[in-house]
Design a protein around this motif. Structure first.
Motif: not given
Length: 397
Positions: A11-16
């Motif tokens: 997965m790319v990105g880990y915010a909301f």
């Protein structure tokens, strides 16, 4: 029983959105029987300390700081893209060409041209058994899925009106800080693409009709915001000191448009009214859809997400709408969760999204919504912007 073959996710990105997707990947195989076993193999983000902290909290097995490394790894089968829209096309196309399945957050891209390139790559990859899906998660809300079922069963008759609103208030404070969602170069648009895209997709999906033309108005209420401050949720509290730097908002704060639908498989199309704003004080996540037909009407509001309101003119002409609490075992997705009457939450839509994606990949079938479906939404977004730029002149999609 033979263990299911693993589906190893990067997965790319880990915010909301990354947190929501992580929860879904962990939860789906524990409540649904899936043909593949999702594994949280690698999490990617540019900040090494940040991504390591997120991986530990969200349950990922390893980290990368360059998404290209995910594509090089033999232990990654699927790329989940939870980044701002300006990065979607490059990551998705490269992932598909590398033989990785792709789940991409909405809207698909920041332009029709990018979305078209992504769709072409997806269609070429599908011929090789590599599949892709765009994450319009509200489709997986049981009440909206039940609404679609009712339309398909003909219970509404010929559809005449579509009314869609997405109302939030997290930007109402003019001193809420700048974020990437307020920068057109990163987000593509403001309330239109961020939340209006959901309304467009839901309206077309539930009715089975596509939007063919629009007349639109876009408005920006606050043109500058503090660059520094404390983020709280999506918004927060900006630094309002005399010397505090401010940035320019380059997206719409509100979008309003009328629309005409093509009719799908049923004669003449419906007419529609759409509204999207992040300035509606008191509305926290009022994603609403109402459909009026010749036989019946239905209405949905995500702030009461477990309820679908339904009115049947022949069944009870004087009684008005009745509330259907969508938690029965026969309702979409509900039978895999709790006893009747025990409602679901926001996160369940993402879990159902994983279920449908993994089921389709396991069966060697194209998941829905496809990149082609998301491209059509992108064309509506572009038509809305084009109409607003020409004093609300009618614009074909």
């Amino acid at each position: 029983m033979t263990p299911a073959k693993p589906l190893r996710v990067g997965m790319v990105g880990y915010a909301f959105m990354g947190a929501a997707h992580s929860h879904a990947w962990r939860t789906a195989p524990r409540f649904f029987d899936l043909p593949l076993d999702p594994q949280l193999t690698a999490l990617c983000g540019r900040n090494d300390d940040g991504v390591r902290a997120a991986a530990g909290k969200l349950g990922w097995g390893s980290v990368e700081t360059d998404w290209r490394r995910l594509l090089e790894r033999d232990d990654i089968d699927l790329i989940d893209i939870c980044t701002p829209g300006n990065t979607h096309a490059e990551i998705a196309i490269a992932a598909l060409e590398a033989g990785k399945h792709v789940l991409c957050e909405k809207p698909l891209a920041n332009s029709v041209a990018e979305a078209e390139r992504m769709t072409e790559a997806a269609q070429a990859a599908a011929l090789r058994g590599v599949f892709s899906m765009c994450g319009f998660s509200y489709r997986r809300t049981p009440a909206l899925a039940l609404a679609k079922r009712m339309v398909e069963e003909g219970r509404l008759g010929k559809i005449r009106h579509v009314r869609a609103q997405y109302l939030q208030d997290w930007l109402s404070d003019e001193n809420a800080p700048m974020t990437w969602r307020l920068d057109k170069s990163k987000s593509g648009s403001g309330s239109l693409g961020d939340i209006g895209a959901h309304s467009i997709d839901a309206a077309q999906w539930v009715t089975g009709q596509q939007i063919t033309g629009v007349s639109a108005l876009l408005e920006t209420f606050v043109h500058e915001r503090p660059l520094a401050g404390d983020l709280v949720g999506l918004g927060g509290h900006g630094d309002v000191g005399a010397d505090a730097p401010r940035g320019t908002v380059t997206v719409d704060d509100a979008a309003i448009f009328t629309a005409r639908f093509d009719g799908g498989a049923t004669s003449a199309g419906a007419v529609g009214v759409f509204e999207a704003t992040r300035f509606a004080l008191g509305r926290k996540n009022a994603m609403r859809l109402e459909v009026n037909g010749t036989k019946a009407s239905l209405a949905f509001d995500f702030e009461e997400m477990n309820v679908l309101s339904f009115y049947d003119a022949a069944e009870s002409p004087d009684a008005g709408f009745r509330r259907i609490f969508v938690t029965e075992p026969e309702h979409p997705y509900a039978g895999n969760w709790w006893p009747t009457g025990h409602g679901l939450g926001y996160e369940h839509g993402f879990t159902h999204q994983v279920v449908d994606l993994v089921t389709a990949i396991g069966a060697g079938k194209q998941p829905s919504p496809s990149f082609a479906d998301a491209l059509q939404v992108q064309k509506v977004l572009a038509a809305v912007e084009g109409s607003a730029a020409e004093s609300s002149r009618w614009q074909k999609v």
